[in-house]
Design an enzyme around this catalytic site. Structure first.
Site, PDB file in Angstrom:
ATOM      1  N   SER A 121       0.823  -1.202   0.000  1.00 28.46           N
ATOM      2  CA  SER A 121       0.000   0.000   0.000  1.00 28.46           C
ATOM      3  C   SER A 121       0.858   1.252   0.000  1.00 28.46           C
ATOM      4  O   SER A 121       0.322   2.351  -0.035  1.00 28.46           O
ATOM      5  CB  SER A 121      -0.940  -0.020   1.196  1.00 28.46           C
ATOM      6  N   HIS A 142      -2.522  -2.655  -6.399  1.00 29.48           N
ATOM      7  CA  HIS A 142      -2.948  -2.321  -5.034  1.00 29.48           C
ATOM      8  C   HIS A 142      -4.470  -2.326  -4.905  1.00 29.48           C
ATOM      9  O   HIS A 142      -5.148  -1.449  -5.429  1.00 29.48           O
ATOM     10  CB  HIS A 142      -2.363  -0.948  -4.647  1.00 29.48           C
ATOM     11  N   GLU A 154      -5.297   0.272  -7.710  1.00 26.38           N
ATOM     12  CA  GLU A 154      -4.234   1.164  -8.195  1.00 26.38           C
ATOM     13  C   GLU A 154      -3.164   0.319  -8.892  1.00 26.38           C
ATOM     14  O   GLU A 154      -2.752  -0.709  -8.353  1.00 26.38           O
ATOM     15  CB  GLU A 154      -3.576   1.901  -7.025  1.00 26.38           C
ATOM     16  N   ASN A 192      -3.455   6.214  -0.508  1.00 27.33           N
ATOM     17  CA  ASN A 192      -2.923   6.308   0.857  1.00 27.33           C
ATOM     18  C   ASN A 192      -2.173   7.605   1.137  1.00 27.33           C
ATOM     19  O   ASN A 192      -2.056   8.021   2.284  1.00 27.33           O
ATOM     20  CB  ASN A 192      -2.043   5.099   1.169  1.00 27.33           C
TER      21      ASN A 192
HETATM   22  N1  CAA Z   1     -16.832  -9.663   1.250  1.00 25.83           N
HETATM   23  C1  CAA Z   1     -17.966  -9.636   0.527  1.00 25.83           C
HETATM   24  N2  CAA Z   1     -18.920  -8.726   0.720  1.00 25.83           N
HETATM   25  C2  CAA Z   1     -18.747  -7.823   1.696  1.00 25.83           C
HETATM   26  C3  CAA Z   1     -17.602  -7.792   2.500  1.00 25.83           C
HETATM   27  C4  CAA Z   1     -16.605  -8.763   2.241  1.00 25.83           C
HETATM   28  N3  CAA Z   1     -15.477  -8.822   2.933  1.00 25.83           N
HETATM   29  N4  CAA Z   1     -17.704  -6.777   3.369  1.00 25.83           N
HETATM   30  C5  CAA Z   1     -18.869  -6.181   3.130  1.00 25.83           C
HETATM   31  N5  CAA Z   1     -19.519  -6.808   2.131  1.00 25.83           N
HETATM   32  C6  CAA Z   1     -20.771  -6.459   1.512  1.00 25.83           C
HETATM   33  C7  CAA Z   1     -21.953  -6.747   2.362  1.00 25.83           C
HETATM   34  O1  CAA Z   1     -22.377  -8.070   2.216  1.00 25.83           O
HETATM   35  C8  CAA Z   1     -22.988  -5.770   1.828  1.00 25.83           C
HETATM   36  O2  CAA Z   1     -23.487  -6.264   0.602  1.00 25.83           O
HETATM   37  P1  CAA Z   1     -24.920  -5.830   0.014  1.00 25.83           P
HETATM   38  O3  CAA Z   1     -24.883  -4.333  -0.180  1.00 25.83           O
HETATM   39  O4  CAA Z   1     -24.998  -6.579  -1.253  1.00 25.83           O
HETATM   40  O5  CAA Z   1     -25.903  -6.268   1.049  1.00 25.83           O
HETATM   41  C9  CAA Z   1     -22.129  -4.544   1.488  1.00 25.83           C
HETATM   42  O6  CAA Z   1     -20.801  -5.030   1.334  1.00 25.83           O
HETATM   43  C10 CAA Z   1     -22.165  -3.518   2.580  1.00 25.83           C
HETATM   44  O7  CAA Z   1     -21.753  -4.132   3.793  1.00 25.83           O
HETATM   45  P2  CAA Z   1     -22.499  -3.960   5.182  1.00 25.83           P
HETATM   46  O8  CAA Z   1     -23.954  -3.766   4.950  1.00 25.83           O
HETATM   47  O9  CAA Z   1     -22.046  -5.054   6.080  1.00 25.83           O
HETATM   48  O10 CAA Z   1     -21.846  -2.702   5.835  1.00 25.83           O
HETATM   49  P3  CAA Z   1     -21.716  -1.215   5.335  1.00 25.83           P
HETATM   50  O11 CAA Z   1     -22.852  -0.773   4.501  1.00 25.83           O
HETATM   51  O12 CAA Z   1     -21.372  -0.504   6.571  1.00 25.83           O
HETATM   52  O13 CAA Z   1     -20.450  -1.257   4.376  1.00 25.83           O
HETATM   53  C11 CAA Z   1     -18.141  -1.140   3.946  1.00 25.83           C
HETATM   54  C12 CAA Z   1     -19.219  -1.798   4.767  1.00 25.83           C
HETATM   55  C13 CAA Z   1     -18.306  -1.543   2.489  1.00 25.83           C
HETATM   56  C14 CAA Z   1     -16.822  -1.689   4.462  1.00 25.83           C
HETATM   57  C15 CAA Z   1     -18.267   0.422   4.084  1.00 25.83           C
HETATM   58  O14 CAA Z   1     -18.330   0.760   5.436  1.00 25.83           O
HETATM   59  C16 CAA Z   1     -17.138   1.171   3.449  1.00 25.83           C
HETATM   60  O15 CAA Z   1     -17.125   1.384   2.247  1.00 25.83           O
HETATM   61  N6  CAA Z   1     -16.153   1.585   4.273  1.00 25.83           N
HETATM   62  C17 CAA Z   1     -14.969   2.278   3.796  1.00 25.83           C
HETATM   63  C18 CAA Z   1     -13.997   1.272   3.268  1.00 25.83           C
HETATM   64  C19 CAA Z   1     -12.748   1.930   2.777  1.00 25.83           C
HETATM   65  O16 CAA Z   1     -12.540   3.130   2.823  1.00 25.83           O
HETATM   66  N7  CAA Z   1     -11.842   1.082   2.287  1.00 25.83           N
HETATM   67  C20 CAA Z   1     -10.542   1.523   1.840  1.00 25.83           C
HETATM   68  C21 CAA Z   1      -9.592   1.342   2.948  1.00 25.83           C
HETATM   69  S1  CAA Z   1      -8.019   1.917   2.480  1.00 25.83           S
HETATM   70  C22 CAA Z   1      -7.321   0.658   1.698  1.00 25.83           C
HETATM   71  O17 CAA Z   1      -7.798  -0.439   1.621  1.00 25.83           O
HETATM   72  C23 CAA Z   1      -6.004   0.991   1.137  1.00 25.83           C
HETATM   73  C24 CAA Z   1      -4.875   0.586   2.012  1.00 25.83           C
HETATM   74  O18 CAA Z   1      -3.866   0.198   1.445  1.00 25.83           O
HETATM   75  C25 CAA Z   1      -4.868   0.764   3.446  1.00 25.83           C
END
Ligand code: CAA
Length: 293
Positions: A121, A142, A154, A192
């Site tokens: 990342s 990424h 990415e 990031n």
């Molecule tokens: N696998 C499959 N499906 C998943 C899942 C997983 N691991 N996690 C969540 N889902 C699905 C759920 O089943 C749900 O599906 P439907 O819409 O079809 O019902 C959907 O995603 C939404 O999940 P939830 O209802 O449980 O929860 P939510 O609405 O709160 O969403 C989230 C969860 C998608 C994680 C949302 O909170 C979100 O987008 N958060 C921000 C995530 C983010 O910013 N990620 C980037 C992080 S930075 C990074 O990754 C880079 C790095 O290098 C650090």
């Protein structure tokens, strides 16, 4: 050299590795997952199965898709099994020495034309490529967490990455039905470089007593329409990963504005790494997450 990809190797069965295996298998690739210990691979496979079931439940994929995908993912306990791979994606801990050791261990097992990618990342792709025997066929791919949900990938070329490698990586991302953005090889790339200073700033806001965990996360969820508050997101990413990325930004860009917040360091030193250890800015051991400050 041919760049047709049918078999993908994934190194690391943790949250990113199992997500990459999940989406690759769903897209029709054969997938081999390798990790240090067999029980880690087993845990990763169970997570993939659970997440596929979640997608069946919400109607995103069919039961047949789930069964076919899970049948395409196999454990590679021995690195020699990776000889079958056309592309191997490393998704181990965000630590340069660990990644270098992995490359030294797997390169001799790979076929000469195999591509090698890292899901790092923030670490320099050019520097990681230099630890392999194939910098021309090395690239940064990424993914974002959670991989099955997030649309973005990415792509980062190292100084030696050949056009053919880049085009093959683009083709792979397209087959996953995800969107690629291209970033130059600078610390933190694009996501990031922007996201982690925001999270680090949220931790400073907590550290300085400007707001509580709850106030900070509520403020950003309701005031900026972020799906998760920054502290909730930090726990989700893993506080050790957040700290590693901040250190790469701080050292790589040599600017004090990226200094990691001492409170982040303290949480990591305590082993409070977020969701994966059940405690971070929230305590996840009960029925509902409870702020730890
Ligand atoms: N696998 C499959 N499906 C998943 C899942 C997983 N691991 N996690 C969540 N889902 C699905 C759920 O089943 C749900 O599906 P439907 O819409 O079809 O019902 C959907 O995603 C939404 O999940 P939830 O209802 O449980 O929860 P939510 O609405 O709160 O969403 C989230 C969860 C998608 C994680 C949302 O909170 C979100 O987008 N958060 C921000 C995530 C983010 O910013 N990620 C980037 C992080 S930075 C990074 O990754 C880079 C790095 O290098 C650090």
């Amino acid at each position: 050299m041919s760049t047709a990809i049918t078999t993908i190797g994934v190194i690391g069965a943790g949250q990113m590795g199992n997500g990459i295996a999940h989406v690759s298998a769903l897209a029709g690739y054969e997938v081999l997952i390798h990790d240090l210990a067999e029980d880690r691979i087993r845990k990763g496979l169970a997570t993939i199965d659970g997440n596929l079931a979640r997608q069946v439940h919400s109607g995103r994929i069919s039961e047949e898709d789930r069964k076919a995908a899970i049948a395409r993912v196999k454990a590679a306990t021995d690195v020699d099994a990776l000889a079958a791979c056309d592309l191997v994606i490393e998704a181990a801990t965000e630590d340069e020495q660990t990644k270098r050791k992995i490359f030294a261990g797997i390169c001799p097992a790979l076929k000469p034309e195999a591509m090698l990618a890292t899901n790092t990342s923030s670490i320099s792709i050019t520097r990681l490529a230099s630890a392999t025997d194939r910098p021309e066929r090395f690239i940064g791919i990424h993914f974002m967490n959670p991989v099955p949900v997030m649309q973005l990938v990415e792509l980062i070329r190292g100084i030696a990455t050949e056009d053919e490698t880049f085009e093959a990586a683009k083709g792979y991302v397209a087959r996953l039905n995800k969107t690629a953005t291209v970033s130059e090889d600078f610390p933190g790339f694009i996501v990031n470089r922007i996201l982690l200073p925001m999270i680090n700033e949220a931790i400073y806001v907590l550290y300085e007593g400007v707001g509580t965990v709850d106030a900070i996360d509520t403020a950003m969820k309701l005031g900026a329409n972020h799906p998760m508050g920054p502290l909730q997101l930090a726990d989700f990413i893993g506080l050790d990963t957040c700290l590693s990325i901040m250190q790469v930004l701080y050292e790589g860009l040599a600017d004090s504005k990226y200094r990691p917040c001492p409170l982040l360091v303290k949480y990591v030193e305590a082993g409070w790494l977020g969701r994966k250890t059940n405690r971070g800015f929230y305590d996840y051991r009960g029925e509902h997450p409870v702020p730890t400050r």
